[in-house]
Design a protein around this motif. Structure first.
Motif, PDB file in Angstrom:
ATOM      1  N   GLY A  76      30.497  38.155 117.138  1.00 45.18           N
ATOM      2  CA  GLY A  76      30.562  39.063 118.271  1.00 45.18           C
ATOM      3  C   GLY A  76      29.248  39.094 119.019  1.00 45.18           C
ATOM      4  O   GLY A  76      28.472  38.126 118.981  1.00 45.18           O
ATOM      5  N   PRO A  77      28.931  40.190 119.706  1.00 47.34           N
ATOM      6  CA  PRO A  77      27.685  40.294 120.468  1.00 47.34           C
ATOM      7  C   PRO A  77      26.457  40.070 119.590  1.00 47.34           C
ATOM      8  O   PRO A  77      26.424  40.471 118.426  1.00 47.34           O
ATOM      9  N   GLN A  78      25.425  39.419 120.171  1.00 44.86           N
ATOM     10  CA  GLN A  78      24.180  39.164 119.472  1.00 44.86           C
ATOM     11  C   GLN A  78      23.048  39.143 120.489  1.00 44.86           C
ATOM     12  O   GLN A  78      23.265  38.879 121.669  1.00 44.86           O
ATOM     13  N   ALA A  79      21.828  39.436 120.024  1.00 44.32           N
ATOM     14  CA  ALA A  79      20.684  39.455 120.939  1.00 44.32           C
ATOM     15  C   ALA A  79      19.376  39.470 120.153  1.00 44.32           C
ATOM     16  O   ALA A  79      19.295  40.037 119.058  1.00 44.32           O
ATOM     17  N   TYR A  80      18.363  38.848 120.727  1.00 49.88           N
ATOM     18  CA  TYR A  80      17.003  38.875 120.169  1.00 49.88           C
ATOM     19  C   TYR A  80      16.384  40.244 120.444  1.00 49.88           C
ATOM     20  O   TYR A  80      16.596  40.841 121.511  1.00 49.88           O
ATOM     21  N   VAL A  81      15.603  40.737 119.477  1.00 47.79           N
ATOM     22  CA  VAL A  81      14.936  42.034 119.618  1.00 47.79           C
ATOM     23  C   VAL A  81      13.425  41.829 119.478  1.00 47.79           C
ATOM     24  O   VAL A  81      12.943  41.382 118.435  1.00 47.79           O
ATOM     25  N   THR A  82      12.680  42.140 120.527  1.00 43.43           N
ATOM     26  CA  THR A  82      11.225  42.039 120.500  1.00 43.43           C
ATOM     27  C   THR A  82      10.597  43.316 119.954  1.00 43.43           C
ATOM     28  O   THR A  82      11.079  44.422 120.260  1.00 43.43           O
ATOM     29  N   PRO A  83       9.521  43.215 119.164  1.00 38.03           N
ATOM     30  CA  PRO A  83       8.846  44.415 118.657  1.00 38.03           C
ATOM     31  C   PRO A  83       8.293  45.303 119.771  1.00 38.03           C
ATOM     32  O   PRO A  83       8.026  46.486 119.546  1.00 38.03           O
ATOM     33  N   PRO A  97       9.576  40.753 115.054  1.00 37.36           N
ATOM     34  CA  PRO A  97      10.811  40.473 115.795  1.00 37.36           C
ATOM     35  C   PRO A  97      12.009  40.403 114.847  1.00 37.36           C
ATOM     36  O   PRO A  97      11.858  40.199 113.635  1.00 37.36           O
ATOM     37  N   THR A  98      13.198  40.544 115.403  1.00 40.97           N
ATOM     38  CA  THR A  98      14.419  40.370 114.621  1.00 40.97           C
ATOM     39  C   THR A  98      15.541  39.935 115.545  1.00 40.97           C
ATOM     40  O   THR A  98      15.339  39.754 116.756  1.00 40.97           O
ATOM     41  N   TRP A  99      16.696  39.745 114.971  1.00 37.80           N
ATOM     42  CA  TRP A  99      17.879  39.360 115.749  1.00 37.80           C
ATOM     43  C   TRP A  99      19.017  40.279 115.350  1.00 37.80           C
ATOM     44  O   TRP A  99      19.318  40.418 114.158  1.00 37.80           O
ATOM     45  N   ASN A 100      19.638  40.913 116.318  1.00 40.92           N
ATOM     46  CA  ASN A 100      20.810  41.744 116.066  1.00 40.92           C
ATOM     47  C   ASN A 100      22.074  40.930 116.294  1.00 40.92           C
ATOM     48  O   ASN A 100      22.116  40.069 117.186  1.00 40.92           O
ATOM     49  N   TRP A 169      27.552  44.488 110.946  1.00 43.88           N
ATOM     50  CA  TRP A 169      27.081  44.972 112.235  1.00 43.88           C
ATOM     51  C   TRP A 169      25.577  45.244 112.089  1.00 43.88           C
ATOM     52  O   TRP A 169      25.175  46.314 111.645  1.00 43.88           O
ATOM     53  N   LYS A 170      24.737  44.279 112.419  1.00 39.20           N
ATOM     54  CA  LYS A 170      23.286  44.460 112.337  1.00 39.20           C
ATOM     55  C   LYS A 170      22.808  44.904 113.715  1.00 39.20           C
ATOM     56  O   LYS A 170      22.527  44.084 114.597  1.00 39.20           O
ATOM     57  N   VAL A 171      22.758  46.214 113.915  1.00 38.48           N
ATOM     58  CA  VAL A 171      22.474  46.762 115.243  1.00 38.48           C
ATOM     59  C   VAL A 171      21.373  47.829 115.171  1.00 38.48           C
ATOM     60  O   VAL A 171      21.488  48.912 115.740  1.00 38.48           O
ATOM     61  N   SER A 172      20.313  47.491 114.442  1.00 45.53           N
ATOM     62  CA  SER A 172      19.105  48.338 114.340  1.00 45.53           C
ATOM     63  C   SER A 172      19.309  49.646 113.595  1.00 45.53           C
ATOM     64  O   SER A 172      18.538  50.595 113.775  1.00 45.53           O
ATOM     65  N   GLN A 173      20.350  49.715 112.723  1.00 46.55           N
ATOM     66  CA  GLN A 173      20.561  50.959 111.970  1.00 46.55           C
ATOM     67  C   GLN A 173      19.411  51.259 111.009  1.00 46.55           C
ATOM     68  O   GLN A 173      19.260  52.396 110.567  1.00 46.55           O
ATOM     69  N   GLU A 195      27.104  40.085 126.967  1.00 42.72           N
ATOM     70  CA  GLU A 195      26.953  40.144 125.517  1.00 42.72           C
ATOM     71  C   GLU A 195      25.731  40.979 125.132  1.00 42.72           C
ATOM     72  O   GLU A 195      25.785  41.804 124.216  1.00 42.72           O
ATOM     73  N   VAL A 196      24.614  40.785 125.859  1.00 39.72           N
ATOM     74  CA  VAL A 196      23.397  41.560 125.599  1.00 39.72           C
ATOM     75  C   VAL A 196      23.632  43.032 125.920  1.00 39.72           C
ATOM     76  O   VAL A 196      23.195  43.923 125.184  1.00 39.72           O
ATOM     77  N   GLN A 197      24.338  43.303 127.004  1.00 35.46           N
ATOM     78  CA  GLN A 197      24.636  44.681 127.360  1.00 35.46           C
ATOM     79  C   GLN A 197      25.551  45.335 126.319  1.00 35.46           C
ATOM     80  O   GLN A 197      25.428  46.533 126.027  1.00 35.46           O
ATOM     81  N   ALA A 198      26.470  44.540 125.777  1.00 33.20           N
ATOM     82  CA  ALA A 198      27.341  45.061 124.725  1.00 33.20           C
ATOM     83  C   ALA A 198      26.528  45.418 123.485  1.00 33.20           C
ATOM     84  O   ALA A 198      26.777  46.433 122.826  1.00 33.20           O
ATOM     85  N   MET A 199      25.525  44.581 123.173  1.00 33.52           N
ATOM     86  CA  MET A 199      24.656  44.885 122.037  1.00 33.52           C
ATOM     87  C   MET A 199      23.856  46.155 122.303  1.00 33.52           C
ATOM     88  O   MET A 199      23.647  46.980 121.399  1.00 33.52           O
TER      89      MET A 199
END
Length: 210
Positions: A76-83, A97-100, A169-173, A195-199
């Protein structure tokens, strides 16, 4: 799959919804002792708990996989997350950094289905589903019958009796509320894809696992 409890998603509606919205799965089988990955759209039938699709008759998947326990992965939706999006960065700098992402893993036994009427019903249903959003939906009946029959002879159906659905669902929980909202705002402001907006929406309001 590594699955920390805070990322596990068990809500059947969410799992099935992701599979419907992102039907292109990676189907993993063993062929000649080696793991093989094929990308193909699979339709989940909630009433029968089965995944259905088709492959080219020339594809060895349907013969090698017949009767085999297989794994289908839906992304499903995925996106890079910058610190830089974490407010805590300014206080501690102890961030990386991580990836959701979101995904569903479906497991079950595959059955090959060469039956022409079964295939005709399947491709008609799939076409109706995926053409629904078109201004003038195409239908299988729009093509000449002899052409359709020739195309059906060139494919083989597959059906997977699903006995396990696992969602991640890895979404910064695992971040603080402030960091989580910072990620959501950063993703939203990035002007990225749908997709990024969905994340961003998932991070802002993470769904709870059942």
């Amino acid at each position: 799959m590594y699955l920390p409890a805070h990322f596990e998603q068990r809500d059947p509606a969410l799992l099935q919804g992701l599979m419907r919205e992102h039907p292109l799965a990676t189907l993993i089988t063993l062929q000649g002792g080696a793991a093989m990955a094929d990308a193909l759209p699979l339709h989940f039938d909630a009433a029968t708990q089965t995944l259905r699709g088709h492959v080219a008759r020339a594809n060895p998947l349907w013969q090698a996989g017949d009767g085999q326990r297989v794994l289908a992965v839906f992304h499903g939706p995925q996106a890079y997350v910058t610190p830089n999006w974490y407010p805590s960065k300014a206080a501690t700098h102890k961030v990386v950094p991580t990836w959701n992402y979101t995904l569903v893993q479906a497991r079950g036994v595959l059955r090959a289905v060469p039956d022409a009427p079964w295939l005709h019903a399947l491709v008609s249903e799939l076409t109706q589903t995926h053409e629904a959003a078109q201004p003038r939906p195409w239908a299988v009946s729009d093509a000449p019958d002899d052409y359709v029959q020739a195309m059906l002879r060139a494919i083989v159906g597959i059906e997977i009796a699903v006995d396990s659905l696992v969602g991640k669902w890895k979404v910064s929980q695992n971040r603080s509320e402030a960091d989580r909202l910072g990620v959501a705002e950063g993703l939203q402001a990035s002007g990225g894809s749908a997709e990024v907006q969905a994340m961003a929406a998932l991070v802002r309001d993470p769904p709870r696992g059942e």
